[in-house]
Enzyme design. Structure first.
Site, mmCIF file in Angstrom:
data_model
loop_
_atom_site.group_PDB
_atom_site.id
_atom_site.type_symbol
_atom_site.label_atom_id
_atom_site.label_comp_id
_atom_site.label_asym_id
_atom_site.label_seq_id
_atom_site.Cartn_x
_atom_site.Cartn_y
_atom_site.Cartn_z
ATOM 1 N N CYS A 88 40.629 -63.745 8.678
ATOM 2 C CA CYS A 88 40.680 -64.561 9.889
ATOM 3 C C CYS A 88 40.064 -63.803 11.065
ATOM 4 O O CYS A 88 40.701 -62.912 11.642
ATOM 5 C CB CYS A 88 42.135 -64.930 10.195
ATOM 6 S SG CYS A 88 42.313 -65.894 11.696
ATOM 7 N N CYS A 138 41.852 -64.276 14.417
ATOM 8 C CA CYS A 138 43.095 -63.504 14.542
ATOM 9 C C CYS A 138 42.808 -62.009 14.756
ATOM 10 O O CYS A 138 43.463 -61.362 15.571
ATOM 11 C CB CYS A 138 43.952 -63.613 13.282
ATOM 12 S SG CYS A 138 44.037 -65.243 12.554
ATOM 13 N N ASP A 139 41.869 -61.451 14.002
ATOM 14 C CA ASP A 139 41.743 -59.986 13.935
ATOM 15 C C ASP A 139 40.464 -59.426 14.552
ATOM 16 O O ASP A 139 40.314 -58.208 14.635
ATOM 17 C CB ASP A 139 41.802 -59.538 12.460
ATOM 18 C CG ASP A 139 43.151 -59.877 11.825
ATOM 19 O OD1 ASP A 139 44.151 -59.927 12.562
ATOM 20 O OD2 ASP A 139 43.188 -60.103 10.601
#
Ligand code: NAP
Length: 331
Positions: free
Chosen positions: A145, A148-149
């Site tokens: 992701c 997200c990261d």
């Protein structure tokens, strides 16, 4: 089949954010609810995420800790957990009420639990690359992701694997964060939007690596590089696998309509379309069956949308139960 024949108002399949959220809404509506989970004290995929920086109000929380908070909330409301894997789900005609069904869930130890409504939140899992190093570095440099990261790779080098829209969007997103982005794809043309490909071609820090697949992710405590099938190696700090995802819809596929990729066709309220007996699908609703989280058709699969799906599905289920059984609810 051994029968425990516990009868609940609602059985929730899955204890990720959607399932746990559905449980607290159902509990607060005074319903008798149980969550079935195959992983002991699980919290879903979020447990494997690194830091979560996009959940409102809780910046920079570890994915594992966020999952634990969700679970503690459900535990504090005395939600019952059935620590077993559901292996079969049947909708049987409810003799008392024509427009309703009883959901019969069979578990891996052959016991059965039943409910008047079922909320299915089994999730979707990212398709893995299946190469050495992937599991070892997941959460420590291998991610599924970018939204997200991605921020952890500011000024660093990342490789995105895949050629669909997710891979293209991820590469574009990371190109504004990272010093260098490799986009590694197994063919010379992309499945994703050509317009995004054109944008990527204009980015000086993006290199398209075509007709290649990754055969290994190597490093020490963290990844330091990837090996390609041609033998070429690329030095990278992070790897974003974007090989698509696999919805866990198998258990209810005979009750609902799936889209061409296997996601359950369901709205924000969790209401699904029913399968018909001849294998076709019509637009009628499977009464008492609701779907929430990553396993349903939707545009953004994130914790925040899973949590809202769970709340919506439980609210819809509570309304349905009130209609068929006259339950009192106070959501
Ligand atoms: P996807 O379209 O299934 O693409 C997966 C990519 O991974 C494909 O390029 C595929 O290669 C590659 N791949 C899969 N397994 C592989 C393997 N073992 N080795 C090497 N390569 C492998 O998945 P997605 O990109 O996540 O998109 C899913 C859906 O969401 C699509 O319908 C997409 O259009 C949509 N979506 C839309 C947007 C947007 O509109 N902005 C953003 C994200 C997703 P091949 O191409 O060779 O098969």
């Amino acid at each position: 089949m051994k029968g425990t024949n516990s009868m609940f108002d609602i059985i929730i399949i899955g204890s990720g954010p959607a399932g746990l959220s559905a449980a607290i809404y159902a509990k607060r509506a005074n319903l008798n609810v149980a969550i079935a989970e195959k992983e002991y004290e699980g919290t879903g995929q979020i447990a494997e995420s690194g830091n979560v920086n996009n959940y409102l109000g809780l910046p920079n929380i570890n994915g594992y800790d966020l999952g634990e908070k969700f679970r503690e909330h459900a535990v504090s409301l005395d939600v019952e957990f059935i620590e077993k894997e559901a292996v079969q789900i049947e909708a049987v005609q409810n003799g008392e009420k024509e427009e309703s069904a009883i959901y019969r869930v069979k578990f891996d130890d052959d016991t059965i639990a039943e409910a008047r409504a079922l909320i299915y939140t089994a999730g979707a899992y990212p398709r893995k690359a299946g190469v050495p190093g992937e599991d070892e570095y997941t959460g420590k440099g291998v991610s599924y992701c970018a939204i997200c990261d991605g921020a952890f790779y500011k000024g660093k080098t990342a490789a995105v694997l895949g050629g669909g829209d997710t891979a293209l969007d991820d590469a574009l997103y990371l190109s504004d964060i990272c010093e260098k982005v490799y986009l590694v794809h197994r063919r010379d043309s992309f499945r994703g939007a050509q317009s995004t490909v054109e944008l990527l071609k204009q980015k000086e820090n993006v290199e398209l690596v075509l007709n290649e697949t990754v055969t290994e992710i190597y490093g020490e405590k963290k990844p330091t590089g990837i090996k390609l099938k041609s033998g070429r190696t690329l030095a990278v700090d992070g790897v974003f696998v974007a090989y698509g995802s696999v919805p866990q819809s198998e258990l209810i596929k005979n009750l609902v309509q799936l889209d061409e990729r296997g996601y359950v066709v369901a709205g924000e309220d969790g209401i699904t379309y029913a399968a018909t007996k001849n294998g076709d699908h019509d637009r009628s609703v499977q009464p008492g069956l609701y779907v929430a989280g990553d396993v349903r058709t939707k545009t953004l699969r994130q914790v925040v949308t899973a949590v809202s799906d769970g709340a919506n599905a439980a609210t819809t289920a509570a309304e349905y139960l009130r209609d068929i059984n006259g339950y009192k609810q106070n959501i």
